[in-house]
Write a protein that holds these residues in place. Structure first.
Motif, PDB file in Angstrom:
ATOM      1  N   CYS A  60      -5.896 -12.407 -13.776  1.00  0.00           N
ATOM      2  CA  CYS A  60      -4.648 -12.821 -13.104  1.00  0.00           C
ATOM      3  C   CYS A  60      -3.606 -11.707 -13.030  1.00  0.00           C
ATOM      4  O   CYS A  60      -2.728 -11.747 -12.170  1.00  0.00           O
ATOM      5  N   THR A  61      -3.684 -10.719 -13.908  1.00  0.00           N
ATOM      6  CA  THR A  61      -2.684  -9.648 -13.875  1.00  0.00           C
ATOM      7  C   THR A  61      -3.256  -8.326 -13.369  1.00  0.00           C
ATOM      8  O   THR A  61      -2.627  -7.654 -12.562  1.00  0.00           O
ATOM      9  N   ALA A  62      -4.425  -7.961 -13.843  1.00  0.00           N
ATOM     10  CA  ALA A  62      -4.971  -6.640 -13.510  1.00  0.00           C
ATOM     11  C   ALA A  62      -5.408  -6.528 -12.058  1.00  0.00           C
ATOM     12  O   ALA A  62      -5.252  -5.471 -11.451  1.00  0.00           O
ATOM     13  N   SER A  63      -5.937  -7.590 -11.495  1.00  0.00           N
ATOM     14  CA  SER A  63      -6.404  -7.511 -10.109  1.00  0.00           C
ATOM     15  C   SER A  63      -5.267  -7.222  -9.134  1.00  0.00           C
ATOM     16  O   SER A  63      -5.367  -6.291  -8.337  1.00  0.00           O
ATOM     17  N   PRO A  64      -4.157  -7.953  -9.172  1.00  0.00           N
ATOM     18  CA  PRO A  64      -3.043  -7.601  -8.277  1.00  0.00           C
ATOM     19  C   PRO A  64      -2.423  -6.233  -8.593  1.00  0.00           C
ATOM     20  O   PRO A  64      -2.070  -5.487  -7.674  1.00  0.00           O
ATOM     21  N   ILE A  65      -2.321  -5.886  -9.863  1.00  0.00           N
ATOM     22  CA  ILE A  65      -1.725  -4.600 -10.228  1.00  0.00           C
ATOM     23  C   ILE A  65      -2.605  -3.443  -9.748  1.00  0.00           C
ATOM     24  O   ILE A  65      -2.101  -2.469  -9.168  1.00  0.00           O
ATOM     25  N   CYS A  66      -3.909  -3.551  -9.966  1.00  0.00           N
ATOM     26  CA  CYS A  66      -4.822  -2.486  -9.510  1.00  0.00           C
ATOM     27  C   CYS A  66      -4.828  -2.380  -7.990  1.00  0.00           C
ATOM     28  O   CYS A  66      -4.886  -1.270  -7.445  1.00  0.00           O
ATOM     29  N   SER A  67      -4.756  -3.499  -7.297  1.00  0.00           N
ATOM     30  CA  SER A  67      -4.702  -3.469  -5.831  1.00  0.00           C
ATOM     31  C   SER A  67      -3.432  -2.777  -5.357  1.00  0.00           C
ATOM     32  O   SER A  67      -3.454  -2.000  -4.402  1.00  0.00           O
ATOM     33  N   PHE A  68      -2.317  -3.054  -6.021  1.00  0.00           N
ATOM     34  CA  PHE A  68      -1.050  -2.431  -5.644  1.00  0.00           C
ATOM     35  C   PHE A  68      -1.088  -0.924  -5.895  1.00  0.00           C
ATOM     36  O   PHE A  68      -0.689  -0.128  -5.046  1.00  0.00           O
ATOM     37  N   ILE A  69      -1.600  -0.522  -7.056  1.00  0.00           N
ATOM     38  CA  ILE A  69      -1.675   0.907  -7.381  1.00  0.00           C
ATOM     39  C   ILE A  69      -2.589   1.634  -6.395  1.00  0.00           C
ATOM     40  O   ILE A  69      -2.262   2.730  -5.923  1.00  0.00           O
ATOM     41  N   ALA A  70      -3.725   1.021  -6.046  1.00  0.00           N
ATOM     42  CA  ALA A  70      -4.639   1.651  -5.093  1.00  0.00           C
ATOM     43  C   ALA A  70      -4.003   1.761  -3.711  1.00  0.00           C
ATOM     44  O   ALA A  70      -4.178   2.771  -3.021  1.00  0.00           O
ATOM     45  N   SER A  71      -3.235   0.754  -3.295  1.00  0.00           N
ATOM     46  CA  SER A  71      -2.603   0.817  -1.967  1.00  0.00           C
ATOM     47  C   SER A  71      -1.494   1.863  -1.938  1.00  0.00           C
ATOM     48  O   SER A  71      -1.343   2.580  -0.944  1.00  0.00           O
ATOM     49  N   VAL A  72      -0.736   1.991  -3.015  1.00  0.00           N
ATOM     50  CA  VAL A  72       0.297   3.024  -3.072  1.00  0.00           C
ATOM     51  C   VAL A  72      -0.354   4.412  -3.127  1.00  0.00           C
ATOM     52  O   VAL A  72       0.121   5.349  -2.485  1.00  0.00           O
ATOM     53  N   HIS A  73      -1.458   4.530  -3.857  1.00  0.00           N
ATOM     54  CA  HIS A  73      -2.168   5.805  -3.936  1.00  0.00           C
ATOM     55  C   HIS A  73      -2.646   6.248  -2.561  1.00  0.00           C
ATOM     56  O   HIS A  73      -2.478   7.412  -2.179  1.00  0.00           O
ATOM     57  N   LEU A  74      -3.235   5.327  -1.795  1.00  0.00           N
ATOM     58  CA  LEU A  74      -3.687   5.691  -0.449  1.00  0.00           C
ATOM     59  C   LEU A  74      -2.506   6.041   0.442  1.00  0.00           C
ATOM     60  O   LEU A  74      -2.579   6.970   1.242  1.00  0.00           O
ATOM     61  N   TRP A  75      -1.409   5.308   0.300  1.00  0.00           N
ATOM     62  CA  TRP A  75      -0.218   5.594   1.099  1.00  0.00           C
ATOM     63  C   TRP A  75       0.300   7.000   0.817  1.00  0.00           C
ATOM     64  O   TRP A  75       0.654   7.743   1.727  1.00  0.00           O
ATOM     65  N   LEU A  76       0.317   7.388  -0.459  1.00  0.00           N
ATOM     66  CA  LEU A  76       0.743   8.739  -0.830  1.00  0.00           C
ATOM     67  C   LEU A  76      -0.261   9.784  -0.362  1.00  0.00           C
ATOM     68  O   LEU A  76       0.122  10.862   0.104  1.00  0.00           O
ATOM     69  N   LYS A  77      -1.535   9.467  -0.477  1.00  0.00           N
ATOM     70  CA  LYS A  77      -2.591  10.407  -0.079  1.00  0.00           C
ATOM     71  C   LYS A  77      -2.554  10.673   1.427  1.00  0.00           C
ATOM     72  O   LYS A  77      -2.811  11.800   1.856  1.00  0.00           O
ATOM     73  N   THR A  78      -2.229   9.666   2.220  1.00  0.00           N
ATOM     74  CA  THR A  78      -2.171   9.837   3.678  1.00  0.00           C
ATOM     75  C   THR A  78      -0.767  10.206   4.141  1.00  0.00           C
ATOM     76  O   THR A  78      -0.507  10.222   5.344  1.00  0.00           O
ATOM     77  N   ARG A  79       0.126  10.450   3.205  1.00  0.00           N
ATOM     78  CA  ARG A  79       1.516  10.847   3.489  1.00  0.00           C
ATOM     79  C   ARG A  79       2.244   9.827   4.365  1.00  0.00           C
ATOM     80  O   ARG A  79       2.899  10.152   5.332  1.00  0.00           O
ATOM     81  N   GLY A  80       2.074   8.560   4.012  1.00  0.00           N
ATOM     82  CA  GLY A  80       2.807   7.493   4.672  1.00  0.00           C
ATOM     83  C   GLY A  80       2.203   6.971   5.951  1.00  0.00           C
ATOM     84  O   GLY A  80       2.800   6.142   6.635  1.00  0.00           O
ATOM     85  N   LYS A  81       1.009   7.418   6.307  1.00  0.00           N
ATOM     86  CA  LYS A  81       0.382   6.957   7.553  1.00  0.00           C
ATOM     87  C   LYS A  81      -0.338   5.625   7.403  1.00  0.00           C
ATOM     88  O   LYS A  81      -0.617   4.961   8.381  1.00  0.00           O
ATOM     89  N   SER A  82      -0.682   5.246   6.180  1.00  0.00           N
ATOM     90  CA  SER A  82      -1.341   3.957   5.960  1.00  0.00           C
ATOM     91  C   SER A  82      -0.277   2.902   5.651  1.00  0.00           C
ATOM     92  O   SER A  82       0.862   3.215   5.391  1.00  0.00           O
ATOM     93  N   SER A  83      -0.698   1.677   5.698  1.00  0.00           N
ATOM     94  CA  SER A  83       0.206   0.566   5.412  1.00  0.00           C
ATOM     95  C   SER A  83      -0.090   0.013   4.025  1.00  0.00           C
ATOM     96  O   SER A  83      -1.216  -0.400   3.735  1.00  0.00           O
ATOM     97  N   ILE A  84       0.904  -0.006   3.169  1.00  0.00           N
ATOM     98  CA  ILE A  84       0.724  -0.504   1.810  1.00  0.00           C
ATOM     99  C   ILE A  84       0.329  -1.968   1.841  1.00  0.00           C
ATOM    100  O   ILE A  84      -0.571  -2.398   1.129  1.00  0.00           O
ATOM    101  N   SER A  85       0.987  -2.762   2.674  1.00  0.00           N
ATOM    102  CA  SER A  85       0.686  -4.194   2.694  1.00  0.00           C
ATOM    103  C   SER A  85      -0.710  -4.478   3.255  1.00  0.00           C
ATOM    104  O   SER A  85      -1.389  -5.388   2.772  1.00  0.00           O
ATOM    105  N   ASN A  86      -1.166  -3.708   4.243  1.00  0.00           N
ATOM    106  CA  ASN A  86      -2.539  -3.911   4.745  1.00  0.00           C
ATOM    107  C   ASN A  86      -3.571  -3.514   3.729  1.00  0.00           C
ATOM    108  O   ASN A  86      -4.595  -4.165   3.583  1.00  0.00           O
ATOM    109  N   GLU A  87      -3.352  -2.437   3.005  1.00  0.00           N
ATOM    110  CA  GLU A  87      -4.295  -2.019   1.972  1.00  0.00           C
ATOM    111  C   GLU A  87      -4.270  -2.975   0.780  1.00  0.00           C
ATOM    112  O   GLU A  87      -5.286  -3.217   0.185  1.00  0.00           O
ATOM    113  N   TYR A  88      -3.127  -3.502   0.452  1.00  0.00           N
ATOM    114  CA  TYR A  88      -2.998  -4.427  -0.669  1.00  0.00           C
ATOM    115  C   TYR A  88      -3.784  -5.697  -0.399  1.00  0.00           C
ATOM    116  O   TYR A  88      -4.356  -6.275  -1.309  1.00  0.00           O
ATOM    117  N   ALA A  89      -3.815  -6.097   0.845  1.00  0.00           N
ATOM    118  CA  ALA A  89      -4.561  -7.312   1.207  1.00  0.00           C
ATOM    119  C   ALA A  89      -6.028  -7.072   0.959  1.00  0.00           C
ATOM    120  O   ALA A  89      -6.774  -7.854   0.559  1.00  0.00           O
TER     121      ALA A  89
END
Length: 178
Positions: free
Chosen positions: A149-178
């Motif tokens: 209940c806690t790690a799955s949403p947190i890991c998804s959020f961290i992975a989506s922010v990581h991709l957003w930073l890696k693509t320099r803001g070209k990806s969507s955090i909310s789309n990746e989080y889904a």
């Protein structure tokens, strides 16, 4: 600016859908019905809650080239998070998470219980960067439930922010989080 304001609401909505789907399969109607992939002839709306169904594609307009986003899953299917296949994968994922709790104390073919089998299997899997084996979190059903209940949403959020930073803001955090 509008995207920054709406981001927390999109993330909260996606997290709520995760919890609703997980509890649907853990202790709701989904626990007592077998998982069958929806077919075009079946009445999907009677067996699957609306929040776990793909949005209607009756318009036939997928946005074309003007709606391009970079995401880890869009390299095969454009707008993957809006496709029926995405929703089917999400349902399978939630069903498998919930079924692990159903099977927890049941006998297993390799061990006396499913619990003992996953403890042995997770002994060799560590949380990245910590060295903590995942087996520490599955000794107790309540602790495993808290982890899901806690790690799955947190890991998804961290992975989506990581991709957003890696693509320099070209990806969507909310789309990746889904």
């Amino acid at each position: 600016m509008g995207q920054a304001i709406s981001l927390p609401f999109k993330l909260a909505s996606t997290t709520l859908t995760f919890y609703r789907g997980f509890f649907y399969y853990l202790c709701g109607k989904g626990r007592y019905t077998s998982y069958l992939p929806p077919s075009s002839s079946s009445s999907e709306s009677t067996t699957i809650p609306s929040y776990l169904q793909a949005p209607s594609t009756a318009t036939g307009n997928d946005g074309g080239a003007e709606n391009i986003t970079i995401s880890s899953s869009s390299w095969t299917i454009s707008n993957f998070s809006k496709s029926p296949l995405f929703y089917q994968h999400a349902r399978v994922h939630l069903y498998s998470l919930a079924s692990a709790f159903y099977l927890y104390n049941k006998p297993h073919y390799r061990k006396l219980s499913y619990k003992q089998d996953i403890v042995d299997n997770f002994a060799n899997v560590a949380i990245p960067g910590t060295g903590l084996p995942l087996s520490l979190f599955v000794w107790n059903k309540l602790l495993a439930f808290g982890l899901v209940c806690t790690a799955s949403p947190i890991c998804s959020f961290i992975a989506s922010v990581h991709l957003w930073l890696k693509t320099r803001g070209k990806s969507s955090i909310s789309n990746e989080y889904a």
